[in-house]
Design an enzyme around this catalytic site. Structure first.
Site, short mmCIF file in Angstrom:
data_model
loop_
_atom_site.label_atom_id
_atom_site.label_comp_id
_atom_site.label_asym_id
_atom_site.label_seq_id
_atom_site.Cartn_x
_atom_site.Cartn_y
_atom_site.Cartn_z
N GLU A 196 -13.17 8.40 11.61
CA GLU A 196 -13.27 8.18 10.16
C GLU A 196 -14.10 9.29 9.51
OE1 GLU A 196 -11.90 6.08 7.98
OE2 GLU A 196 -10.80 4.84 9.39
N GLU B 248 0.82 -1.21 0.00
CA GLU B 248 0.00 0.00 0.00
C GLU B 248 0.86 1.26 0.00
OE1 GLU B 248 -3.57 -0.86 2.14
OE2 GLU B 248 -3.47 1.12 3.08
N GLU C 111 -10.33 -1.03 9.18
CA GLU C 111 -10.29 -1.65 7.85
C GLU C 111 -11.69 -1.78 7.25
OE1 GLU C 111 -7.48 -1.39 6.79
OE2 GLU C 111 -6.15 -3.09 7.17
C1 HMH Z 1 -8.26 6.90 7.53
N1 HMH Z 1 -8.90 4.55 7.61
C2 HMH Z 1 -8.11 5.49 7.07
N2 HMH Z 1 -7.18 5.19 6.16
C3 HMH Z 1 -7.02 3.91 5.75
N3 HMH Z 1 -6.09 3.63 4.81
C4 HMH Z 1 -7.84 2.89 6.29
C5 HMH Z 1 -8.78 3.26 7.22
C6 HMH Z 1 -7.76 1.45 5.85
O1 HMH Z 1 -6.51 0.94 5.83
#
Ligand code: HMH
Length: 221
Positions: free
Chosen positions: A210, A88, A140
C-alpha cells in the site's frame, strides 16, 4: 468480552508500518488541500487497474469461504463486497472521463504490478481462507482509514475529491471493514501457528504494498 483479538495485537505490534500505510503524504496532501491534481490522476488510473485485478482475488476469497468457512454469513459479507466492486468499476470509468483520463491507455507501474502479483499469489488453492481473508480485510481497511482521515474534522480536502474520499471513508464502508475484521479474527482465533505466521506476513506485505502504491502518485516509480 475484553479479550484482545489477534488483529488488535498485530496492529499494536506493527503500528508504525500501519500508520505509514494509512497516513501517507499523498493522503495528507488530499486532507490539507495541497494535493496536486496530476498526482491524483496517476493514482486514479493505477487504482482502476488494481480494482479490476481485485475482482478475481475477491472471487477466490469467496470460493475459499464456501469451502472452508464455518459461518454462512461470511459469504453474504463477501458477496456484498463483490456488488460494491461492480459499482466501483463504473465509478472509476465515470471519474476518469471527468478528469480526461483514457483508462485503456494506462500502463500499470511497477508498484501496481507487484501488488497485483501478490493478489494472484493469494488466489492459489494452497493459500487458506484465514490468510486470504486477513489480507482482504487489510487491503480494504487501509483505504477506509486513509480516506476517512480526509473527511474527518479539520479537513481541507478539495471539493473535486470529495466523492473519492466519500467512496472509501463513508460509514457503510467502515461497517463493512468491521465485518471483515470480525471474520478474520474469528478464523485467526482457531488457526494453528503456521497459518497465524502466514496471515501476519500477509498483513505486513499488504501494508508495504500500500505504501508503494501511494508512492506512485508522487512519481516514485
Ligand atoms: C491499492 N488498495 C488499493 N486500491 C483499492 N481500491 C483498495 C485498497 C480498496 O479497495
Amino acid at each position: 468480552s475484553t479479550s484482545t483479538t489477534t488483529i488488535e495485537t498485530w496492529l499494536n505490534k506493527h503500528r508504525l508500518m500501519y500508520n505509514k500505510a494509512t497516513q501517507h503524504p499523498f493522503i495528507h496532501s488530499i486532507r490539507d488541500g495541497t494535493v496536486n491534481f496530476s498526482s491524483f490522476k496517476i493514482w486514479l488510473g493505477q487504482d482502476y487497474i488494481f480494482v479490476r485485478e481485485f475482482v478475481p482475488f475477491l472471487a477466490s476469497v469467496l470460493l475459499k469461504a464456501w469451502k472452508e468457512s464455518d459461518d454462512g454469513s461470511d459469504m453474504e459479507v463477501l458477496l456484498g463486497g463483490m456488488a460494491s466492486l461492480n459499482d466501483e468499476i463504473s465509478w472509476f470509468k465515470k471519474e476518469a472521463s471527468k478528469w480526461g483520463i483514457l483508462l485503456s491507455s494506462v500502463i500499470p507501474q511497477k508498484a501496481n504490478q507487484d501488488y497485483c502479483r501478490f493478489l494472484e499469489s493469494l488466489i492459489s488453492p494452497e493459500v487458506n481462507y484465514t490468510v486470504a481473508v486477513t489480507a482482504f480485510w487489510a487491503i480494504e481497511a487501509v483505504y477506509q482509514e486513509s480516506f476517512f482521515l480526509c473527511l474527518s474534522s479539520g479537513s481541507n480536502a478539495p471539493i473535486e475529491l470529495m466523492e473519492t474520499c466519500q467512496r472509501w471513508g463513508n460509514d457503510a464502508f467502515g461497517q463493512y471493514c468491521v465485518s471483515l475484521r470480525n471474520i478474520a479474527n474469528r478464523n485467526l482465533a482457531k488457526a494453528p501457528g503456521d497459518v497465524l505466521r502466514k496471515a501476519e506476513d500477509a498483513l505486513l506485505r499488504v501494508l508495504e504494498l500500500e505504501v508503494g502504491f501511494w508512492n506512485m502518485s508522487h512519481g516514485e516509480m
